[in-house]
Design a protein around this motif. Structure first.
Motif, PDB file in Angstrom:
ATOM      1  N   PRO A 197       8.086   4.892  -1.607  1.00 35.92           N
ATOM      2  CA  PRO A 197       9.074   3.905  -0.794  1.00 35.92           C
ATOM      3  C   PRO A 197       8.756   2.598  -1.331  1.00 35.92           C
ATOM      4  O   PRO A 197       8.622   1.745  -0.431  1.00 35.92           O
ATOM      5  N   ILE A 198       8.903   2.373  -2.717  1.00 31.94           N
ATOM      6  CA  ILE A 198       8.818   1.113  -3.217  1.00 31.94           C
ATOM      7  C   ILE A 198      10.146   0.714  -3.665  1.00 31.94           C
ATOM      8  O   ILE A 198      10.379   1.207  -4.966  1.00 31.94           O
ATOM      9  N   LEU A 199      10.845  -0.290  -3.351  1.00 29.66           N
ATOM     10  CA  LEU A 199      11.774  -0.627  -3.625  1.00 29.66           C
ATOM     11  C   LEU A 199      12.034  -1.319  -4.869  1.00 29.66           C
ATOM     12  O   LEU A 199      12.724  -2.451  -4.903  1.00 29.66           O
ATOM     13  N   ASN A 200      11.407  -1.096  -6.009  1.00 33.11           N
ATOM     14  CA  ASN A 200      11.616  -2.012  -7.191  1.00 33.11           C
ATOM     15  C   ASN A 200      12.792  -1.609  -7.999  1.00 33.11           C
ATOM     16  O   ASN A 200      13.588  -0.866  -7.638  1.00 33.11           O
ATOM     17  N   GLN A 252       9.147  -5.346  -1.162  1.00 38.07           N
ATOM     18  CA  GLN A 252       9.421  -4.294  -1.805  1.00 38.07           C
ATOM     19  C   GLN A 252       8.818  -3.048  -1.479  1.00 38.07           C
ATOM     20  O   GLN A 252       9.401  -1.912  -1.335  1.00 38.07           O
ATOM     21  N   ASN A 253       7.649  -3.240  -1.197  1.00 35.26           N
ATOM     22  CA  ASN A 253       6.679  -1.813  -0.817  1.00 35.26           C
ATOM     23  C   ASN A 253       7.066  -1.646   0.692  1.00 35.26           C
ATOM     24  O   ASN A 253       6.554  -2.431   1.480  1.00 35.26           O
ATOM     25  N   ILE A 292      -4.691  -6.699  -6.612  1.00 34.65           N
ATOM     26  CA  ILE A 292      -4.037  -5.570  -5.630  1.00 34.65           C
ATOM     27  C   ILE A 292      -3.648  -6.041  -4.557  1.00 34.65           C
ATOM     28  O   ILE A 292      -2.600  -5.623  -3.902  1.00 34.65           O
ATOM     29  N   THR A 347       3.818  -3.685  -5.049  1.00 31.57           N
ATOM     30  CA  THR A 347       3.209  -2.466  -5.715  1.00 31.57           C
ATOM     31  C   THR A 347       2.371  -1.827  -4.900  1.00 31.57           C
ATOM     32  O   THR A 347       2.159  -2.419  -3.777  1.00 31.57           O
ATOM     33  N   PRO A 348       2.163  -0.544  -5.010  1.00 31.38           N
ATOM     34  CA  PRO A 348       1.356   0.187  -4.275  1.00 31.38           C
ATOM     35  C   PRO A 348       0.018  -0.259  -4.144  1.00 31.38           C
ATOM     36  O   PRO A 348      -0.519  -1.243  -5.028  1.00 31.38           O
ATOM     37  N   GLY A 349      -0.593  -0.337  -2.839  1.00 28.63           N
ATOM     38  CA  GLY A 349      -1.736  -0.581  -2.621  1.00 28.63           C
ATOM     39  C   GLY A 349      -1.625  -1.955  -1.941  1.00 28.63           C
ATOM     40  O   GLY A 349      -0.778  -2.293  -1.540  1.00 28.63           O
ATOM     41  N   PRO A 402       1.928   6.692  -3.182  1.00 24.36           N
ATOM     42  CA  PRO A 402       0.975   6.061  -4.033  1.00 24.36           C
ATOM     43  C   PRO A 402      -0.010   5.259  -3.187  1.00 24.36           C
ATOM     44  O   PRO A 402      -1.194   5.177  -3.719  1.00 24.36           O
ATOM     45  N   ASP A 403       0.173   4.818  -2.227  1.00 25.12           N
ATOM     46  CA  ASP A 403      -0.489   3.836  -1.344  1.00 25.12           C
ATOM     47  C   ASP A 403      -1.377   4.516  -0.989  1.00 25.12           C
ATOM     48  O   ASP A 403      -2.656   4.204  -1.045  1.00 25.12           O
ATOM     49  N   MET A 437      -4.098   5.756  -3.541  1.00 21.61           N
ATOM     50  CA  MET A 437      -4.812   4.564  -4.076  1.00 21.61           C
ATOM     51  C   MET A 437      -6.000   4.470  -2.721  1.00 21.61           C
ATOM     52  O   MET A 437      -7.151   4.310  -3.337  1.00 21.61           O
ATOM     53  N   THR A 438      -5.677   4.548  -1.493  1.00 21.25           N
ATOM     54  CA  THR A 438      -6.569   4.288  -0.641  1.00 21.25           C
ATOM     55  C   THR A 438      -7.481   5.703  -0.661  1.00 21.25           C
ATOM     56  O   THR A 438      -8.739   5.342  -0.278  1.00 21.25           O
TER      57      THR A 438
END
Lengths: 1038, 117, 225, 83
Positions: B55-58, C49-50, C116, C123-125, D51-52, D55-56
Motif C-alpha cells: 500500500p505505497i502509492l508511488n 504516499q505510504n 528512513i 517509502t516503507p519504513g 514492506p513496512d 522492515m520492522t
C-alpha cells in the motif's frame, strides 16, 4: 469543563518529562506527579457531576480530525465517568499512600505509576478494539515493572509469572481483535454488529473475550494473580487489585454486547464458580495478603456474574447491584491492602497487634464488615437485590454458590477480625509505625464507603430514619465514648425509654407483647451493666444498636426492613459477644451460624410473594400464602437464632463466653427474636395451611431441643454454660408450643417466653454477681455462698423454681399450659418426652443451687461480699415480676388470651383467678397459697422439733491424712452427673458438635485439596490458562 | 495466503508449547517470542489480497485504482504496533530473568515456586 | 508425567480451537470498506504516499502514541529493574580497525536512520524502523568500545523532549479544535515530496528520535557494566 | 505460484527452526535460531506485500530482540562467573 483527553495528554507529557524534572530535585517531580494525578480526579469528578446531576449526554471524542470508524474515538459517559472517578481516586490515594516509597525510589517508578493510571483512563474510554489492546499493554507493562517496587525474590518471581500469564492473555486478545477485523471489517465497538459474525466468527469473539476473562482471574486459571497479591508492595497491590481490575472489568462490560448469550451464561457460571472456590480456598489461608488475594479474586468473579445476570434489568437495579458490588469490593479491598501495609504482619495469627491501635482497628473492622456484605455497606444492598433477582430467575444453583461462597468468606474474614480484636499480641513485636500518608488514604476510603452507604440508602430506598436508629446509636455513642461508663449507661437507659415511647403505639398486641420483652426486658437488664467501671469503649453503642434493632424487628414493614433490623441485631450482638475475654471462638461460631441463617432467610424472603398491605410485617404476612419452601427456609433461619437442636452449638459458647452482663441479653432477649420470627411464619401458615405439615416436624425439633438441652445442661461444670443449655431447653419448649398451632399452644408459648425472659435474666444476672465476686464460673470451685450472697441465693432459688415448673411459681402454669396443649392436640408422645425433659431439668437446677450456694464455703471465698447493687436491682425487679404473675396469672394470661384470640378461637375460660381449659383448670392464686401452706407447715414443724442442728465443719470431710492430687475432683459437684452420662451410653456423645466439627474439617481439607493446584510454578499457571481456554471453548461448543 | 496463515498458527502453537514445556527461563521467553512472531504472521496474512502490491502509492501504482491494487494496510499498521510492543514485553521479561538469576543463580522455573497455595 | 499429558491435551485443544479459523478461511477479494477509505484518504486528505504510514501516524495516531509509550515504559521498567553496576570490568579494547571503522560507520548509519524516518510517508519504513537503525549505530559504538559510557542526560533529554513534542503537536490539533493528533494542522504540501503529508514527517521524526534514544538506553542498560 | 512455494519452503525451515530452538541445549544457539525465524518472517512479510512490516520485523524482531537476548544471556553468564 476540561476535555477528558487532556488526562491522557497531560499524564503522557508529564510522564515523558518527569525524568528531566527530576534532575532538579525529587521535590519538583513529586509536585508534578501528584498534581497530574489530582488533576485527573478533578476532571473526571467534574464530568461525573455533569452526567449525574446536570444530565449532560455522553461525550464522544474523536482523534486525528476524523470520526470513527476512520479514527479512534474515545467515549465518556456516565458509566465511564463512574469507573474512572473511582479508578483515578484510588490511583491518587494509593500514590499518597506510597509517598515515602516514591521519595526514595528511582524516578522510573513515578513515571511507570503515572502512565499506569493514564493507561487505565485510556482503556476505559477508548471504543476501538486494537486501541484497547495498546492500552491494555500499557497497563500491563507498567504494572509488571511496578511489581518490583519493593524488590525481593518473591516479588520478582511473582512478577515474572504475572508477565508470562499476561503475555499469553494478550496474545489471545490480539488474535481476537484481528479476527474480529477479519470477520467484520471494523475495529470500532460502535460499528461492529454482532450479527456480522458468521458461525466461525464466534471464535474471534471467543478469543477476544476469553483473553479479557483470563485477566479477570477466573478459577482455576489465576495462580499468578495470587502470587502477585501476596508478594508485591501493598500500595501497588491495591492498584492491581482495584484500579486495574476496575478497568478490565469495564473492558469486559464494553465487549459484552458482542458476546452470544451462551458464552455469557458460561462466563456467568464461571464467575460464580470462581467466587465459590476462591472463598473455599481462602479458608486455609494464613497469609494476610494472600487471603485478601483469594477474596479479591472471588469478588471479581461475583462482579462478573452480577454484570452478566443483571444485564436485562432496569437501570436503577443494575446500578445498585453492579455498582454496589463494584464500589464495595474495590474500596474495601484497597483499604484492607493498605492496612496490611501499615500493620506489616504477614501471618494472620500475628494480627492481635492491631488491638493496640484502636483507630486502625476501627478502620479495619469497618472495611471487613463492608467486604462481608453487612448493612449498611453497599455490598449488602447489592447482595440482597442480586439474590432476589436470581431467585426470581430460578437460578438456584447460582444462588447456592454465591451464598455458600459468601459464608466461607464470612468465616475467614471474621476469623481474622476476631484475631485482630482478641488474638495474642505477637511476642517479637515491632509497634505499628505511624505514617500519616498511609492512614490518610485508608481513612478517606473508609469515609467514602460510608458515604456511598448513605447515598444508597437515601436514593435507592425510602427508609424511615427509624430504620437506621441502630446505626445512629453506634455513631453517636462513638463520639460520646469519652464519658464514664456509668453516665453512658444512664443515657442508654433513657434512650431506650424514649425509643420505647416512640415505638409504643403498635398495630397489634403481639407486637406489644414482644415489645415488652425486647424493650422493657432490655431496659431492666441495662441496669446490671451500670456496674461497669471506667469507660468501656464501644459497649453501649453496640448495646443500643442491638436493642434498637430488636425494636425495629417489630415495626418492620417490608421484608427488607425486617432483614435489615435482623442483620443489625446479628452484627451488634456479635460485637457484644466478642467483648468477652475468651470469646474469640464463640463469637466466630455465632456469626457463622447467624449468617448461614440469615442467608436462608434472604432466599426465603426473595421467594415470598409481595406484601399486599402496608402494615407491620408480622400483620401483613397473615394475608400472604407463603410457599412451603419459604416457610421451611424462614423457619430454619429463625430456629438457628433460637438455638434449636442441630444448629444450637453456637449457643452455649456465646452465652458462656460473653461478658456476664451481656449473657442475659443474649439468653433472655436475643433468643426471643427467633421466637418472634417463628410466630411470624406461623401466622402466615395458619391462614394458608399447605399440604405438607411442616410445623409437625418443627414441633418434634422443639421437643428434642428441650430434652437434649436439659441433658446437656446437667453435665455442665460451668454455671453460665449450664444456664445456656437451660435456655436452649426452655426455648425448645417454646418452639414446640408454637408448633402446636392452637390457641392453647400459642398461649403457652407466649407465656413461657415472658417467663423465660424474666427468670433467665434474673439467673444470669445472679450468676454474673457471683462471677463478679468469685472470678470463677466453674461450679465445683464454689460452694456455701448462701451466707455471703443471700440475696443472690434467693434470686437463684426463685429462678430455678420458676424454671422447673413446680408449684407455686409461674413456671408451673407454663408447664401446665404446655402439657394441656400437647394433649389437646393429640401429641401424646411429644408431651411424654417433654415431661421427661422437665424431670431432667431438675438435675441441673438442683446442681446450680446446690453447688454454688450450699455446701462448704471455699477458703478463698471467705471475704466474698454480696453482689453489687446494680446486679441486685434488676434481680429484684424480675423476682417481683415472677412472684406477681405467679400469684395473679391473670395479669398476663388475660392479655395473652386476647392476643392469641386474634389467631385462634379461645379455648380457655378465664374466670377470676381460675383458668379453665378443656383438660382442667388452674388457679394460680390458690396454688400459691396451698403451696405456701404446704411449705410453711413442715418448715415450722422442722424448726420447732429439730432445734439441734449442727453445721458441718470443714474438718469433717477431709481425707484420711491424704491430700488428693487435684482436690477439686473430690468435690461432690465435680463431674456430678457422670453416672447419668454413663447411663446414656452412646447417646451421651456430642454427636451434633462432632457433626459440625467434621463439616468444618471437611471444608478445610477440601480447601487444602483445591489449592494444591496453585503449585507456585509459573509454567503450570500458563498450562491452567491454556486448558481453561480450551475447556471453555468446548463447553461453548461452536 | 493460506500457507502463511497455517505457518503463523504453527509458530504460535510451537511457541506456546515451548512456554509450557521448557524449564529454562530464557527458553520460555524464546517460546514467547516465537509465539509472538506467529501471531504477527497470522495478522499480516489476513490482510493479504491475491496479486496485489504494497500500500505505497508511488508512481508504480495507479492512484485512481489504488483500492483495487493494494493489500489491506490496516493489519500492517496493527502488526507494526504489535511488533514494537512485543519487543518491549520481551525485553522486560528478559530483565526479570536476569534479576531472578541474580537472586538465586538458577534459570530453571521450577526453582521459583516459593509462593504457592 | 501427568503434566506432560496435560500439555499435550492443551496443545491438541488449542489446535482444535484454531482449526476452524484455518479451514474456513476465505481470502476476501476486496478491501474492507474501512481499508478502502484509508487508501483513498491517504491520497486525498493527507497527501501521504505510504498508506500504512497514514494509518499509523494519523488515523490510528492514538495507537502509535500508545506504542511509543509502551516502549518508553519498557525503558523505564528495565532501568528500574536493572540497576547499573558501576564496578569496573576488565578492559577489553577492540581492535583499532574496528574502532576507526565504527566511528565512520556510525555517522552513516545514523544518517540512514534519519532518512528512513523522514521518508516514512513516502517509502516503507518510518519512525520505528529509523529509530532502530539509529540504535544499531550506537550498538556498534558499544561493541567497539567496551568501556564507553553514554551520556545519559543527553539520551534522556532527547527521549523526553521528542516525546513531549509529539504530545504538543497533538495538542495543537486540539487547540485548533480539529482534533487531537490531527496531522493537517500545517499545510499538506505537494504529493510525493519530502515536505508533504502535514505533520506526518515531523511526528515520525520525533518518534524516530525517541525510539532511537530509548532503544539505545535499553541496550545500554541490558549490557550492564 | 512461486511466492507460495517460497513461503512453504521458508515456512518449513521456520517451523523446524522453532522446534530446534526450543530443544537446543546451547542457549546461544537457541537465541540465534529464534532470531533467524524472525528474519525469515520478514521475508514472508515482503512477499505478502507489507514492506513496512518486513522492515520492522527485520530490525526489531530479528535484530534488536536478538541482541537484547544476547545481552541478557551475557549478564546471566557473567553473574555466574562473578560468584
Amino acid at each position: 469543563m476540561v476535555n477528558p483527553i487532556y488526562i491522557i495528554i497531560l499524564s503522557l507529557a508529564a510522564g515523558f518529562l518527569l525524568s528531566i524534572f527530576d534532575k532538579s530535585g525529587r521535590k519538583l517531580s513529586l509536585i508534578v506527579f501528584y498534581s497530574v494525578l489530582t488533576f485527573n480526579v478533578f476532571v473526571i469528578a467534574d464530568w461525573f457531576y455533569r452526567f449525574t446531576v446536570l444530565g449532560v449526554s455522553t461525550l464522544t471524542i474523536n482523534t486525528a480530525g476524523f470520526s470513527a470508524p476512520l479514527s479512534i474515538n474515545l467515549q465518556l459517559g456516565i458509566q465511564e465517568a463512574f469507573v474512572l472517578l473511582f479508578a483515578n481516586l484510588t490511583g491518587l490515594l494509593a500514590a499518597i499512600y506510597l509517598i515515602k516509597k516514591f521519595k526514595e525510589s528511582n524516578i522510573s517508578s513515578l513515571v511507570l505509576y503515572l502512565i499506569l493510571i493514564m493507561g487505565v483512563n485510556g482503556l476505559v474510554m477508548t471504543r476501538d478494539l486494537f486501541n484497547m489492546f495498546v492500552f491494555l499493554e500499557i497497563l500491563s507493562i507498567s504494572t509488571f515493572a511496578l511489581t518490583i517496587l519493593t524488590k525481593n525474590k518473591k516479588s520478582l518471581s511473582a512478577g515474572f509469572k504475572y508477565m508470562i500469564a499476561g503475555g499469553v492473555a494478550s496474545t489471545f486478545f490480539l488474535l481476537g481483535v484481528v479476527f474480529v477485523y477479519y470477520f467484520t471489517g471494523n475495529l470500532n465497538l460502535d460499528f461492529i454488529n454482532p450479527s456480522d459474525f458468521t458461525n466461525y466468527g464466534l471464535i474471534a469473539i471467543f478469543l477476544l473475550s476469553i483473553a479479557v476473562f483470563i485477566e479477570l482471574k477466573p478459577f482455576p486459571a489465576n495462580g499468578w494473580a495470587l502470587d502477585v497479591y501476596e508478594s508485591v508492595n501493598s500500595g501497588i497491590t491495591s492498584v492491581i487489585a482495584v484500579v486495574n481490575s476496575a478497568a478490565i472489568i469495564f473492558v469486559f462490560y464494553k465487549i459484552m454486547p458482542l458476546l452470544p448469550q451462551n458464552l455469557l451464561n458460561i462466563f456467568g457460571i464461571a464467575g460464580v464458580v470462581t467466587f465459590f472456590f476462591s472463598n473455599l480456598m481462602g479458608l486455609k489461608q494464613t497469609n494476610a495478603k494472600r487471603l485478601l488475594g483469594y477474596s479479591s479474586i472471588g469478588q471479581m468473579g461475583l462482579l462478573v456474574a452480577s454484570i452478566i445476570y443483571t444485564i436485562h434489568s432496569p437501570n436503577k437495579l443494575i446500578y445498585l447491584i453492579v455498582g454496589g458490588f463494584f464500589t464495595n469490593h474495590l474500596i474495601a479491598k484497597a483499604g484492607l491492602f493498605w492496612i496490611t501495609g501499615i500493620v506489616k504482619k504477614e501471618k494472620i495469627k500475628d494480627w492481635g497487634i492491631l488491638k493496640e491501635n484502636k483507630f486502625l482497628l476501627i478502620l479495619f473492622g469497618l472495611l471487613l464488615f463492608a467486604l462481608s456484605g453487612i448493612p449498611p455497606f453497599p455490598g449488602f444492598w447489592a447482595k440482597w437485590e442480586f439474590i432476589k433477582l436470581l431467585v426470581h430467575g430460578k437460578m438456584f444453583f447460582v444462588v447456592g454458590g454465591i451464598l455458600l461462597g459468601s459464608l466461607f468468606e464470612i468465616v475467614f474474614l471474621f476469623r481474622w477480625f476476631t484475631i485482630a480484636v482478641k488474638g495474642e499480641v505477637p511476642s517479637e513485636n515491632p509497634k505499628i509505625s505511624f505514617e500519616f500518608s498511609k492512614y490518610f488514604s485508608t481513612t478517606i476510603f473508609v469515609g467514602i464507603t460510608l458515604t456511598i452507604s448513605v447515598v444508597i440508602m437515601k436514593y435507592f430506598y425510602d427508609f424511615n430514619w427509624f430504620q437506621f436508629l441502630p446505626l445512629i446509636a453506634v455513631v453517636v455513642l462513638y463520639f460520646l465514648d469519652f464519658i464514664p461508663s456509668k453516665i453512658k449507661g444512664f443515657l442508654s437507659l433513657i434512650a431506650v425509654g424514649i425509643y420505647g415511647y416512640f415505638l409504643y403505639p403498635f398495630e397489634s398486641n403481639l407486637q406489644l407483647f414482644f415489645g415488652i420483652i425486647f424493650i422493657v426486658g432490655s431496659a431492666i437488664n441495662i441496669i446490671a451493666t451500670l456496674n461497669r467501671k471506667n469507660i468501656n469503649k464501644g459497649f453501649y453503642g453496640f448495646l443500643l444498636m442491638m436493642i434498637f434493632s430488636f425494636g425495629n424487628l417489630l415495626i418492620a414493614k417490608s421484608y427488607l426492613e425486617f432483614f435489615l433490623a435482623w442483620e443489625f441485631m446479628t452484627i451488634s450482638s456479635f460485637v457484644l459477644i466478642l467483648r468477652g475475654k475468651k470469646a474469640q471462638k464463640a463469637s466466630l461460631l455465632y456469626i457463622i451460624f447467624s449468617t448461614a441463617g440469615a442467608y436462608l432467610m434472604m432466599i426465603g424472603f426473595s421467594l415470598a410473594p409481595n406484601l399486599t398491605s402496608n402494615s407491620a410485617l408480622i400483620i401483613a404476612i397473615s394475608n400472604i400464602n407463603l410457599p412451603i419452601l419459604v416457610t421451611v427456609l424462614l423457619a430454619i433461619g429463625f430456629m438457628i437464632k433460637s438455638g434449636s437442636l442441630g444448629v444450637h452449638i453456637w449457643l452455649p459458647e456465646a452465652h458462656a463466653e460473653a461478658e456476664s452482663d451481656v449473657s442475659p441479653f443474649i439468653s433472655a432477649i436475643l433468643l426471643k427474636a427467633g421466637v418472634f420470627g417463628l410466630f411470624m411464619v406461623g401466622i402466615s401458615y395458619i391462614n394458608h395451611v399447605p399440604a405438607f405439615d411442616m410445623f409437625y416436624w418443627i414441633g418434634w425439633i422443639g421437643v428434642l431441643t428441650a430434652i437434649v438441652g436439659a441433658f446437656l445442661a446437667s453435665f455442665q461444670e460451668d454455671a453460665k454454660r449450664l444456664l445456656a443449655y437451660s435456655s436452649m431447653s426452655q426455648v425448645g419448649y417454646i418452639v414446640a408450643s408454637i408448633a402446636i398451632l392452637s390457641h392453647l399452644g400459642w398461649l403457652s408459648a407466649l407465656y413461657l417466653s415472658f417467663n423465660h425472659m424474666m427468670f433467665k435474666s434474673a439467673l444470669f444476672i445472679a450468676i454474673a454477681g457471683v462471677y463478679y465476686r468469685t472470678h470463677t464460673r466453674t461450679m465445683y470451685e464454689m460452694g456455701g455462698l448462701i451466707k455471703k450472697m443471700p440475696l443472690s441465693f434467693i434470686s437463684v432459688l426463685i429462678g430455678i423454681i420458676a424454671v422447673s415448673g413446680v408449684p407455686p411459681l409461674s413456671g408451673f402454669g407454663a408447664k401446665w399450659l404446655i402439657y394441656s396443649s400437647f394433649i389437646e392436640r393429640g401429641w401424646y408422645l411429644q408431651a411424654g418426652v417433654l415431661f421427661f425433659a422437665s424431670a431432667v431439668s431438675f438435675l441441673y437446677l438442683y446442681r446450680l443451687i446446690h453447688t454454688i450456694f450450699l455446701g462448704q464455703l471455699k477458703y478463698e471465698h471467705q471475704n466474698v461480699k454480696e453482689a453489687p447493687i446494680w446486679f441486685l436491682i434488676p434481680q429484684v425487679i424480675f423476682m417481683v415480676g415472677i412472684m406477681a404473675i405467679s400469684m395473679y396469672p391473670n395479669l398476663i394470661i388475660q392479655p395473652l388470651n386476647s392476643i392469641v384470640g386474634n389467631y385462634f378461637n379461645s379455648s380457655i375460660i378465664v374466670d377470676g383467678y381460675n383458668i379453665t381449659s378443656s383438660l382442667g383448670n388452674w388457679n394460680g392464686n390458690m396454688i400459691m397459697f396451698v403451696t405456701m401452706g404446704i411449705f410453711v407447715v413442715p418448715l415450722i414443724i422442722l424448726v420447732l422439733l429439730n432445734g439441734r442442728t449442727q453445721t458441718v465443719k470443714q474438718f469433717n470431710i477431709v481425707y484420711a491424712a491424704e491430700r488428693p492430687e487435684s482436690p477439686q475432683t473430690t468435690h461432690i459437684a465435680y463431674n456430678m452427673f457422670a453416672h447419668y452420662r454413663k447411663a446414656l451410653g452412646g447417646w451421651g456423645k456430642p454427636r451434633i458438635w462432632n457433626f459440625w466439627h467434621e463439616t468444618n474439617e471437611w471444608a478445610h481439607s477440601l480447601s487444602g485439596l483445591f489449592r494444591q493446584i496453585y503449585t507456585g510454578n509459573g509454567q503450570t499457571y500458563i498450562l491452567h490458562i491454556i486448558l481453561y481456554i480450551v475447556v471453555i471453548y468446548f463447553i461453548m461448543g461452536v | 495466503m493460506i500457507v502463511a496463515l497455517i505457518l503463523g498458527f504453527a509458530l504460535l502453537l510451537i511457541g506456546i508449547y515451548g512456554m509450557l514445556s521448557q524449564k529454562n527461563l530464557i527458553k520460555i521467553v524464546i517460546g514467547f517470542s516465537i509465539a509472538d512472531t506467529g501471531t504477527h504472521i497470522i495478522i499480516v496474512s489476513i490482510g493479504y489480497l491475491r496479486n496485489r502490491t504494497a500500500p505505497i502509492l508511488n508512481s508504480a501504482v495507479d492512484i485512481s485504482k489504488a483500492v483495487q491494487q493494494v493489500v489491506d494496510p490496516i493489519p500492517s499498521a496493527l502488526v507494526l504496533t504489535a511488533i514494537v510492543i512485543g519487543l518491549a514485553v520481551t525485553a522486560l521479561m528478559l530483565s526479570f530473568v536476569v534479576e531472578l538469576y541474580k537472586k538465586r543463580q538458577s534459570l530453571s522455573i521450577d526453582d521459583y515456586q516459593e509462593l504457592k497455595w | 508425567m501427568i503434566k506432560k499429558i496435560l500439555i499435550i491435551f492443551a496443545m491438541l485443544g488449542l489446535f482444535i480451537v484454531f482449526l476452524p479459523l484455518i479451514t474456513n478461511f476465505e481470502f476476501s477479494q476486496n478491501l474492507s470498506e474501512l481499508a478502502s477509505k484509508y487508501v483513498r484518504g491517504s491520497v486525498d486528505e493527507l497527501n501521504s504516499q505510504n498508506v500504512v504510514t497514514s494509518v499509523i501516524v494519523t488515523y490510528r495516531g492514538l495507537d502509535t502514541l500508545g506504542e511509543v509509550t509502551v516502549l518508553f515504559l519498557a525503558t523505564a521498567g528495565i532501568g528500574f529493574l536493572l540497576k547499573k553496576k558501576n564496578k569496573k570490568s576488565k578492559k577489553r579494547v577492540a581492535s583499532e580497525i574496528l574502532q576507526t571503522a565504527s566511528s565512520f560507520l556510525v555517522a552513516l548509519i545514523v544518517l540512514l536512520g534519519v532518512y528512513i524516518f523522514t521518508h516514512g510517508h513516502l517509502t516503507p519504513g518510518g519512525g520505528f524502523q529509523g529509530g532502530v537503525i539509529i540504535a544499531t549505530a550506537f550498538l556498534l559504538l558499544l561493541l567497539s568500545d567496551v568501556n564507553m559510557k553514554f551520556n545519559h542526560t543527553i539520551l534522556q533529554v532527547v527521549e523526553s523532549f521528542s516525546g513531549a513534542f509529539y504530545v504538543v503537536i497533538g495538542i495543537i490539533g486540539l487547540v485548533l479544535t480539529v482534533g487531537f493528533l490531527n496531522s493537517k494542522i500545517i499545510p499538506l504540501g505537494e504529493y510525493g515530496t519530502l515536505f508533504s503529508a502535514g505533520t506526518i514527517p515531523i511526528i515520525y521524526s520525533l518518534i524516530g528520535l525517541k525510539v532511537g534514544s530509548e532503544l539505545t538506553n535499553i541496550l545500554d542498560t541490558m549490557r550492564g557494566e | 505460484m512461486i511466492s507460495v512455494t517460497i513461503i512453504i519452503v521458508l515456512g518449513i525451515i521456520m517451523i523446524v527452526a522453532g522446534i530446534v530452538a526450543l530443544h537446543l541445549k546451547n542457549l546461544l544457539a537457541a537465541i540465534i535460531t529464534a532470531g533467524a525465524i524472525s528474519l525469515l518472517a520478514s521475508v514472508i512479510y515482503l512477499i505478502l506485500g507489507s514492506p513496512d512490516v518486513a522492515m520492522t520485523e527485520a530490525s526489531i524482531g530479528s535484530g534488536l530482540t536478538t541482541i537484547i537476548f544476547l545481552y541478557a544471556l551475557n549478564r546471566v553468564r557473567k553473574e555466574n562467573k562473578d560468584d
